[in-house]
Design an enzyme around this catalytic site. Structure first.
Site, PDB file in Angstrom:
ATOM      1  CG  MET A  10      -1.795  -1.244   1.322  1.00 28.21           C
ATOM      2  SD  MET A  10      -2.432  -1.514   3.000  1.00 28.21           S
ATOM      3  CE  MET A  10      -0.991  -2.240   3.827  1.00 28.21           C
ATOM      4  CB  THR A  83      -0.142   1.888   4.898  1.00 32.05           C
ATOM      5  OG1 THR A  83      -1.121   2.890   4.577  1.00 32.05           O
ATOM      6  CG2 THR A  83      -0.807   0.891   5.825  1.00 32.05           C
ATOM      7  CB  THR A  85      -4.023   5.893   4.174  1.00 17.94           C
ATOM      8  OG1 THR A  85      -3.413   7.105   3.713  1.00 17.94           O
ATOM      9  CG2 THR A  85      -5.508   5.912   3.866  1.00 17.94           C
ATOM     10  CB  CYS A 196       2.070   9.643   2.692  1.00 17.37           C
ATOM     11  SG  CYS A 196       1.777   8.542   1.298  1.00 17.37           S
ATOM     12  CB  THR A 197       5.890   5.353   2.716  1.00 11.07           C
ATOM     13  OG1 THR A 197       5.380   4.773   3.906  1.00 11.07           O
ATOM     14  CG2 THR A 197       7.300   4.856   2.462  1.00 11.07           C
ATOM     15  CD  GLU A 198       3.503   5.742  -1.132  1.00 13.83           C
ATOM     16  OE1 GLU A 198       3.364   4.528  -1.297  1.00 13.83           O
ATOM     17  OE2 GLU A 198       2.994   6.357  -0.173  1.00 13.83           O
TER      18      GLU A 198
END
Length: 229
Positions: A10, A83, A85, A196-198
């Site tokens: 995710m 994740t 979220t 958020c990791t991204e």
């Protein structure tokens, strides 16, 4: 060394960061040929995002609980959800397994308090910013969370889902995110949760003046502390 159980997918980029940083962290701490003991289960991100769009959080909770149970059966000593979220269904997952979940909000709150910060801004997906599941858990630790103005939520969500999960790091997106962070500073934030990791692929401390709390990095360090402690 304890076995770390990861529920990922995710997105796969996020899982890659967790896997890489856990391996790098063990090597840095123990040296030689040391690597972490891991069990990883990944889910179909397309299926989960479709359920998220349909607000089928009950089904999301069921799917992630099943993945967590598989990780537990494979020998994990504790669980890490890769994740931010989908911590929205953390309570469902905790109830489904007999091993502890290393909850991201608990980890981040302790790191924030260690820096004597009491109010932070959160940037992440629309769900993470608009739902109270993360900010409420932080508040239990005495940390107040503020989020960007509503007109910025769709932009941040699109930056994550339309660019970063596909490996696209765009300079103009970075510049606007920096502007959003400046707005959180004006709102009284003493630090920023990169939730958020991204987003950690896009923003670094050199881009902003406020201290950044990189949620994935903190999560990984806490998992290493537990596994090696």
């Amino acid at each position: 060394m304890q076995t770390i159980g990861l529920v990922g997918g995710m997105s796969w980029e996020s899982s890659l960061v967790y896997y890489r940083d856990l391996n790098t962290g063990v090597h840095e701490r123990l040296g030689g040929l040391s690597s972490p003991k891991l069990v990883l289960s990944t889910v179909d991100f397309a299926e989960l995002t479709a359920l998220e769009d349909a607000e089928r959080w009950d089904r999301i909770g069921q799917l992630l609980s099943e993945a967590a149970q598989g990780v537990e059966r494979a020998g994990a000593d504790f669980l890490v959800l890769c994740t931010t979220t989908f911590h929205k269904v953390a309570d469902d997952i905790e109830a489904a397994v007999g091993i502890p979940l290393l909850h991201l909000a608990d980890v981040v709150a302790e790191a924030v308090k260690a820096e004597r910060v009491t109010k932070v801004g959160l940037i992440g997906t629309t769900v993470a910013m608009e739902d109270s599941f993360f900010s409420d858990r932080m508040a239990e630790h005495g940390v107040e969370v503020v989020v960007p103005a509503a007109e910025h939520h769709a932009f941040l969500n699109d930056a994550i889902y339309e660019e970063l999960v596909h490996g696209q790091v765009v300079d103009r997106t970075r510049r606007r995110v920096v502007e959003i962070i400046d707005g959180l500073w004006d709102a009284g934030a003493q630090g920023i949760l990169v939730g958020c990791t991204e987003l950690e692929l896009l923003i670094s401390q050199s881009d902003v003046d406020l201290p950044l709390f990189l949620c994935t990095t903190l999560h990984v360090e806490a998992a290493l502390d537990r596994a090696l402690g």
